[in-house]
Design an enzyme around this catalytic site. Sequence first.
Site, mmCIF file in Angstrom:
data_model
loop_
_atom_site.group_PDB
_atom_site.id
_atom_site.type_symbol
_atom_site.label_atom_id
_atom_site.label_comp_id
_atom_site.label_asym_id
_atom_site.label_seq_id
_atom_site.Cartn_x
_atom_site.Cartn_y
_atom_site.Cartn_z
ATOM 1 N N GLU A 22 0.812 -1.209 0.000
ATOM 2 C CA GLU A 22 0.000 0.000 0.000
ATOM 3 C C GLU A 22 0.852 1.269 0.000
ATOM 4 O O GLU A 22 0.538 2.233 -0.688
ATOM 5 C CB GLU A 22 -0.911 -0.016 1.227
ATOM 6 C CG GLU A 22 -2.085 0.903 1.063
ATOM 7 C CD GLU A 22 -2.848 1.074 2.377
ATOM 8 O OE1 GLU A 22 -2.572 0.326 3.331
ATOM 9 O OE2 GLU A 22 -3.697 1.968 2.427
ATOM 10 N N ASP A 23 1.933 1.263 0.746
ATOM 11 C CA ASP A 23 2.641 2.528 0.991
ATOM 12 C C ASP A 23 3.996 2.678 0.308
ATOM 13 O O ASP A 23 4.634 3.715 0.438
ATOM 14 C CB ASP A 23 2.844 2.720 2.513
ATOM 15 C CG ASP A 23 1.522 2.944 3.216
ATOM 16 O OD1 ASP A 23 0.571 3.338 2.531
ATOM 17 O OD2 ASP A 23 1.459 2.720 4.443
#
Length: 717
Positions: free
Chosen positions: A77-78
């Site tokens: 996600e990051d």
Amino acid sequence: MIRINDIIDKITEYNPDADIDLIDRAYIYSARVHDGQVRLSGEPYLSHPLEVANILAENMKLDVVSIAAGLLHDVIEDTHSTPEEVKEIFGPEVLHIVSGVTKLSSLTFNSSQARQAESIRRMFLAMADDIRVVLIKLTDRLHNMRTLQFHKTEQRKKEISQETLDIYAPIAARLGIYWIKKELEDTAFMYLYPEEHSNIKDLVSGDKEKREEYVELVKKQIKKTMGENNLKCEVLGRYKSFYSIYKKMTTQNLEFKDVYDIIAFRIILDTVPQCYEALGIIHSLWKPIDKKFKDYIGFPKPNMYQALHTSVIGPSGERIELQIRTREMDKVAKAGIAAHWSYKEGKSIDENISKTFAWIQNVVENQENFMNPDEFLENVRIDLFPDEVYVFTPRGEIKNLPKGATPVDFAYLIHTEVGNQCSGAKVNERIVPLNYELKTGDRLKILTTKNHHPSKDWLNFVKTVKARSRIRQWIKTQETERSITLGREMCEKTFRKNDLNFNAIIKSETMAKVVEHFGFKSIDDLIANVGYGKITPLQVVRKFISKPDSIDKQKSLINKIVGRVRKKKPKTGVIVKGVDDILIKFGKCCQPVPGDPITGYITQGYGVTVHRTSCVNALKMNPERQIDVEWNKEVFSETYPVKICITSYDRVGLLADIASNISKNRANILSVSSKIQANSLVNCLLTISVTDTKHLKKVLSDIKKVKRIFEAKRLKD
Ligand code: MN
């Protein structure tokens, strides 16, 4: 910042054979991809996955795959990391869990959805197909709550806290991980209701000394009595969480001093019989409070929680809450479902899982033994992963559908009109077919078109009762409308033959009487029944032609006598649903032959024209005029014209060979034309008459056997 070696030490303590290499690699990878990222607290981002991994190891004692996934839970996600890369380096199992956590992170809920909290929780659990995904997500939220003070705005802190209270804490409770539930609730409570929180905190610590004395007194007395009965036990006294005190005060409208079980005691023993013995001893020591006893050992909670619960009037007249359980039960109570996923020496994870499911199975079979069936059903359904999908409306509302449901089911769930006018669907911004199988988490938008209609085909894939019945209802209404159109055509024609104007007569008083005579409610009702074939237009028209009674009777007598003979009169080869007195024509464009799928269209003044279902002209017709027709299986004698095309090399005697071949098959040639093409190929176009598609097929395959012919086919096939 916690060090990876501390975490590894903790793992090797409960799992000496752990694959430390996997943990090491996950740590190095996570450190590399998160490098340079900073949390709101100012700490390096890596501190977060490390803390999460630490909780998974220290408090839940999970397997190495879970802990590696914990270290990697934010990388997809990051960071620039990709699922492919994670899979390549750490294998499919780690990727599966990391993707699961990422997927859950993409679900965001706003406060207006609080009333749907239960749906969200179910969606959450339905989406996580591996329970370890939920465990990591809960741990992630736990650490985020622990560091919530670094968020800049009060608004944001409150939003996150509300979500924690609505979604995450109940999930922790449902999985039996009470320590996480308690911590999440108390932290969220502090941010949401700071005043109430500090009040209760002050009250609890206000008479702390006095209370601690009291706790010691009760503990001593329990131990002493147990000792006199030769029971070795451990006694713990604990304060109820601030949030549960607050909840009790508000929901039961109690004063702080009246929340009796602010202190609860726990007695831990070695065996189950000892637990029951201890219960008996407690009940003889202090007076039990009626109806406050619960046997969760004999009837475990669906999340596997086991203990005996009782409330008694304590030494100074105060009420005391007691939990009695074994050491093993205590471990499960603390870790909940996680206890069954944690590493156990000599047992693989899979074995634990199957044991857990066997346990749930057992609970399902013994359902009637449950004291609170609602609670039981709710819990087990989620543990077994329900036969349901949860999808979002464009406005973010969650709708719940049975597994296998399609956009059409969703459309009817929204509104009957949305269903009826549904012409397409978008899932996560992409167009999908209407029979697309919905998945939990899908964001769905239904495209509607005015004057678009449901299709019979939808009945083949819809899953909900609502969609099915609404589609059927629409088709039925539609059929009534068609019957009226058809009935009107038939009446007009028959009346015209008798020099009467049906449309002028319709409003007459005589017509009203005729309607009544046939027992119909209205003129439309009568016309529809003509369309359905329940009465004939002749029966209606007779009511308007004055003929001497005797002749009429005579005629009906003759009719009876010749009736049988008449029926043998060759009928048309096509049946219009429920009507047999109607003119049938065949479309010249497509020339249907028995065996072809066909459809009928009502033609003004000409009865019904039959086309092949695939006919382009038919597709262009007004669907309002469409009517169901079928081949009459009782009619064999008819033959039907059909155009065929034969391609061959030119040669002497070609046409003669084709002609004899066709007549050998007892088919007639109605017309022939041929054309020599530039490449010395000949195209012969023939119209022949056949009895049905089987016959046609035989003719064509025989023609293909003729020398130098390499193609024989039906035109527009
Ligand atoms: Mn995270």
